[in-house]
Scaffold this active site. Structure first.
Site, PDB file in Angstrom:
ATOM      1  N   CYS A  93       6.715  88.768  71.179  1.00  9.48           N
ATOM      2  CA  CYS A  93       7.562  88.457  72.329  1.00  9.48           C
ATOM      3  C   CYS A  93       8.101  87.024  72.303  1.00  9.48           C
ATOM      4  O   CYS A  93       9.003  86.731  71.542  1.00  9.48           O
ATOM      5  CB  CYS A  93       6.805  88.777  73.615  1.00  9.48           C
ATOM      6  N   HIS A 196       3.348  93.934  73.687  1.00  8.42           N
ATOM      7  CA  HIS A 196       2.098  93.304  74.112  1.00  8.42           C
ATOM      8  C   HIS A 196       1.055  94.395  74.342  1.00  8.42           C
ATOM      9  O   HIS A 196       1.247  95.545  74.027  1.00  8.42           O
ATOM     10  CB  HIS A 196       2.263  92.621  75.478  1.00  8.42           C
TER      11      HIS A 196
HETATM   12  N1  GLN Z   1       9.868  84.168  77.987  1.00 12.72           N
HETATM   13  C1  GLN Z   1      10.338  85.280  77.266  1.00 12.72           C
HETATM   14  C2  GLN Z   1      11.248  86.210  78.053  1.00 12.72           C
HETATM   15  O1  GLN Z   1      11.042  86.443  79.233  1.00 12.72           O
HETATM   16  C3  GLN Z   1       9.162  86.031  76.694  1.00 12.72           C
HETATM   17  C4  GLN Z   1       8.173  86.470  77.715  1.00 12.72           C
HETATM   18  C5  GLN Z   1       6.952  87.060  77.105  1.00 12.72           C
HETATM   19  O2  GLN Z   1       6.413  86.597  76.087  1.00 12.72           O
HETATM   20  N2  GLN Z   1       6.480  88.092  77.754  1.00 12.72           N
HETATM   21  O3  GLN Z   1      12.173  86.711  77.463  1.00 12.72           O
END
Ligand code: GLN
Length: 241
Positions: A93, A196
């Site tokens: 992510c 995740h």
């Molecule tokens: N900050 C990033 C987004 O919202 C990734 C978020 C995350 O790792 N869940 O796109």
């Protein structure tokens, strides 16, 4: 021996992504394979020859902003050298978003480390949020990963850049083109995903493929994965596949 380096373990660890590290440790130890875990934070130099697998978890935009410049400067050359000798770089992510050219946020562009040809930007529209399943090819044949995604950034792969897999349910890289994650680098060992959960406890065939690739072996001795298979089936069911 499996030598793992976790980058920014305190900042880049959303949705229990640290659990992926536990999977590497457990699956090595259960097989009698030595396991070494190191961490590197902001300002720490890294040795490109000292690790078989480099891991970056997910992070909120504000935590990514703290890491991005360091990743793209202090750690850049060492990460490129590690990928060039076939080490695995595995990023989830927020980590995936930093593997490419950059991340365009409101009023700010975070630099990426440039290991793969992709770019990420925030766009109008909802967060891409929910259960997700993808199909991909592993050495043992076609496989499925199931997990959870939650991101506002949309990632677009450069032409010729391979995704990790194809979306079966959910959104993936951008909710539009059916791609999920990335698989690239000089040896195809730079791997990113939006999934995740953490991802690896319920997708052990994929975890083992990462470990085998990092160790430069074709396959690993099987383990009793009855519990993990049940978790995978439940995650797949939740995603609707
Ligand atoms: N900050 C990033 C987004 O919202 C990734 C978020 C995350 O790792 N869940 O796109």
């Amino acid at each position: 021996m499996l030598r793992v380096l976790a980058l920014y373990p305190d900042l880049m660890n959303i949705y229990a992504d640290r659990g992926n590290l536990t999977v590497f440790e457990r699956r090595a130890t259960w097989r009698g394979i030595g396991f070494e875990l190191a961490g590197a934070g902001i300002g720490d130099e890294i040795d490109p020859d000292a690790h078989d697998l480099v891991y970056i978890g997910g992070g909120q935009d504000r935590d990514q902003a703290l890491c991005a410049r360091d990743l793209a400067t202090v750690k850049r050359d060492a990460l490129h050298a590690a990928a060039a000798r076939g080490a695995v770089v595995f990023a989830v992510c927020g980590g995936l978003q930093l593997l490419g050219h950059g991340y365009e946020m409101e009023g700010e562009r975070l630099p990426g480390v440039g290991l793969v040809d992709l770019d990420t930007r925030r766009e109008d529209g909802p967060r891409l949020l929910g259960n997700i399943a993808i199909s991909l090819d592993l050495p043992g044949g076609p496989a499925r990963l199931a997990g959870f995604e939650n991101h506002a950034g949309r990632t677009y792969l450069g032409s010729g850049t391979e995704p990790l897999g194809r979306v079966l349910r959910g959104n993936g890289n951008n909710g539009a083109d059916g791609t999920e994650g990335v698989r690239g680098g000089p040896h195809g060992t730079v791997i990113g995903t939006y999934m995740h959960g953490p991802l690896l406890p319920k997708n052990t065939a994929f975890a083992d493929w990462l470990v085998a690739t990092a160790m430069g072996v074709d396959a690993l001795p099987p383990l009793d994965d009855a519990l993990e298979a049940a978790a995978h089936a439940e995650a797949a069911r939740a995603a609707g596949v």
